[in-house]
Design an enzyme around this catalytic site. Structure first.
Site, PDB file in Angstrom:
ATOM      1  N   GLY A  69      53.272  76.145  29.934  1.00 17.03           N
ATOM      2  CA  GLY A  69      52.181  75.248  29.568  1.00 17.03           C
ATOM      3  C   GLY A  69      51.810  75.384  28.098  1.00 17.03           C
ATOM      4  O   GLY A  69      51.481  74.402  27.427  1.00 17.03           O
ATOM      5  N   THR A  70      51.861  76.599  27.588  1.00 17.07           N
ATOM      6  CA  THR A  70      51.509  76.827  26.181  1.00 17.07           C
ATOM      7  C   THR A  70      52.429  76.021  25.271  1.00 17.07           C
ATOM      8  O   THR A  70      51.977  75.366  24.323  1.00 17.07           O
ATOM      9  CB  THR A  70      51.624  78.342  25.859  1.00 17.07           C
ATOM     10  OG1 THR A  70      50.726  79.050  26.714  1.00 17.07           O
ATOM     11  CG2 THR A  70      51.289  78.626  24.413  1.00 17.07           C
ATOM     12  N   GLY A 196      54.681  75.481  35.812  1.00 14.37           N
ATOM     13  CA  GLY A 196      55.112  75.748  37.181  1.00 14.37           C
ATOM     14  C   GLY A 196      54.406  76.904  37.871  1.00 14.37           C
ATOM     15  O   GLY A 196      54.119  76.839  39.064  1.00 14.37           O
ATOM     16  N   HIS A 197      54.106  77.984  37.108  1.00 13.89           N
ATOM     17  CA  HIS A 197      53.598  79.187  37.799  1.00 13.89           C
ATOM     18  C   HIS A 197      52.189  79.010  38.343  1.00 13.89           C
ATOM     19  O   HIS A 197      51.706  79.865  39.090  1.00 13.89           O
ATOM     20  CB  HIS A 197      53.710  80.427  36.900  1.00 13.89           C
ATOM     21  CG  HIS A 197      52.703  80.539  35.804  1.00 13.89           C
ATOM     22  ND1 HIS A 197      51.596  81.331  35.916  1.00 13.89           N
ATOM     23  CD2 HIS A 197      52.647  79.993  34.570  1.00 13.89           C
ATOM     24  CE1 HIS A 197      50.894  81.282  34.788  1.00 13.89           C
ATOM     25  NE2 HIS A 197      51.515  80.463  33.954  1.00 13.89           N
ATOM     26  N   CYS A 322      38.709  92.070  28.335  1.00 16.08           N
ATOM     27  CA  CYS A 322      38.464  93.430  27.891  1.00 16.08           C
ATOM     28  C   CYS A 322      39.188  93.641  26.576  1.00 16.08           C
ATOM     29  O   CYS A 322      40.402  93.502  26.515  1.00 16.08           O
ATOM     30  CB  CYS A 322      38.995  94.397  28.949  1.00 16.08           C
ATOM     31  SG  CYS A 322      38.245  96.000  28.824  1.00 16.08           S
TER      32      CYS A 322
END
Ligand code: PLP
Length: 389
Positions: A69-70, A196-197, A322
């Site tokens: 996606g990136t 996809g993931h 974090c």
């Protein structure tokens, strides 16, 4: 283990793994080669292209496979700028994924970015979008659904506004695709990213929808793969997997899959709201993805809650990141106008069609017990607590 972090990533569906398996084995041909082994790989990639196109109401030739996606998001912005050298302004929202915001910011000072604000409901105001568009605006990019809160943006309205103004429109549908019906029908969306993931294909494969006729400048240059739009030998097993995941998602959604997600999410949320005082939803409930609950729990730091629930085998996430040993409040919660304290006590629960009612009941009990334990350790105080063993 109970996995309720499906906006982060999802488990590969067994039918997806089966579909890709031959291409990790005997079907290892390069799709650019002309002998039968290579031709079979090319046919598999073409089949997958049609499956992806089918899920979003596009034509197969409008789908370009990417690595994630990136990459799709970066490529959409880079292309809009390369195709329009005189235009150096981009309109987006303050709640986009880093794949949009940080890529755009990295282009400064050559690119001016307008981030549309959102109120506490998490949605941009379409009138603010109209007002932000300028003669030098190269692209409007607005996410379909936020990965943290699940809030869906008025994408179709925004796309129509951009079209009316003669500006290209891109949407990051990475966390919407496969969970709710996502369609490019109507013709106002010029580019759309998916990954996809996020819906039961493996990590490392995505797609960019490019409306026919939209000028496109590739991000990667090299071989002529993907019709010259994305160089690099095709990741055939991953592409086959993405195609199968799209086919399964389309079938699920045609059979009310989004309502089934909402039933699981609402069951979980209902149990938490019944048992926990001072629990609040973040963002407008009616605009959420059906699989996502984003909640803040008074006087319960999310970092502590995640440690306790993690010890019980429950996978959920907090909106905070974090860094250097200290929790930073979520950028998205801050953009919605929430205090650091509320942001630092926010958690995200995201279900998938693989979750069961039994898992939801156990997960609710784990969260309720963890909240009680944290509160018993820090009565009446907002100071830091340490419950980790
Ligand atoms: N956009 C959104 C809304 C996301 O949720 C994500 C992943 O978390 C991405 C983009 C990036 O996708 P990928 O992990 O495939 O690079």
């Amino acid at each position: 283990m109970i996995y309720l972090d499906n906006n982060a990533t999802t488990r590969v569906h067994v039918a997806v793994a089966e579909a890709m398996a031959p291409y990790l084995g005997e079907e290892y041909g390069n799709p650019s080669t002309g002998y039968p082994l290579g031709r079979r790989s090319k046919e598999a990639v073409d089949r997958a292209r049609a499956q992806v196109a089918d899920m979003i109401g596009a034509l197969p030739g409008e789908i370009v496979f990417t690595s994630c996606g990136t990459e799709s998001d970066n490529a959409a912005i880079a292309s809009a700028l390369a195709a329009q050298p005189g235009k150096r302004h981009l309109v987006t929202s303050s709640v986009e994924h880093s794949a949009i915001i940080l890529f755009a910011k990295a282009l400064a000072p050559d690119l001016e970015v307008t981030e549309l604000p959102v109120p506490a409901n998490g949605r941009v105001d379409p009138d603010a979008l109209s007002a932000a568009i300028r003669p030098d605006t190269a692209l409007v990019t607005l996410m379909w659904a936020n990965n943290e809160t699940g809030i869906c943006q008025p994408v179709l309205e925004a796309a129509a506004i951009a079209r009316e103004a003669g500006v290209f429109f891109h949407t990051d549908a990475v966390n919407a695709a496969g969970k709710i019906p996502v369609s490019v029908a109507g013709g106002n969306i010029d580019m759309l990213s998916l990954s996809g993931h996020k819906f039961h294909a493996p990590k490392g494969v995505g797609a960019l929808y490019l409306r026919r006729g939209v000028p496109y400048q590739p991000l990667l240059t090299g071989g002529g793969q993907e019709d010259g739009r994305r160089a690099g030998t095709e990741a055939v097993p991953q592409i086959v997997a993405l195609g199968k995941a799209c086919e399964l998602a389309r079938e699920r959604l045609e059979n009310g899959g989004d309502e089934k997600l909402a039933e699981l999410r609402d069951l979980l949320e209902g149990r938490l709201f019944d048992a926990i005082e001072g629990i609040k939803r973040n963002g407008a409930a009616e605009y959420r993805l059906p699989n996502t609950a984003h909640l803040s729990i008074d006087n319960v730091p999310a970092g502590d809650l995640l440690i306790l629930t993690g010890e019980k085998g429950l996978c959920i996430s907090s909106g905070s990141a974090c860094s250097t040993g200290k929790r930073d409040p979520s950028r998205i919660m801050k953009a919605m106008g929430h205090s650091d304290e509320r942001a630092l006590s926010s958690i995200r629960l995201s279900v998938s069609s693989m979750n069961t009612i039994e898992e939801i009941m156990i997960a609710a009990d784990i969260i309720i017990a963890a909240v009680a334990k944290i509160r018993s350790l820090r009565p009446q105080t907002n100071g830091p607590v340490i419950v980790a063993q």
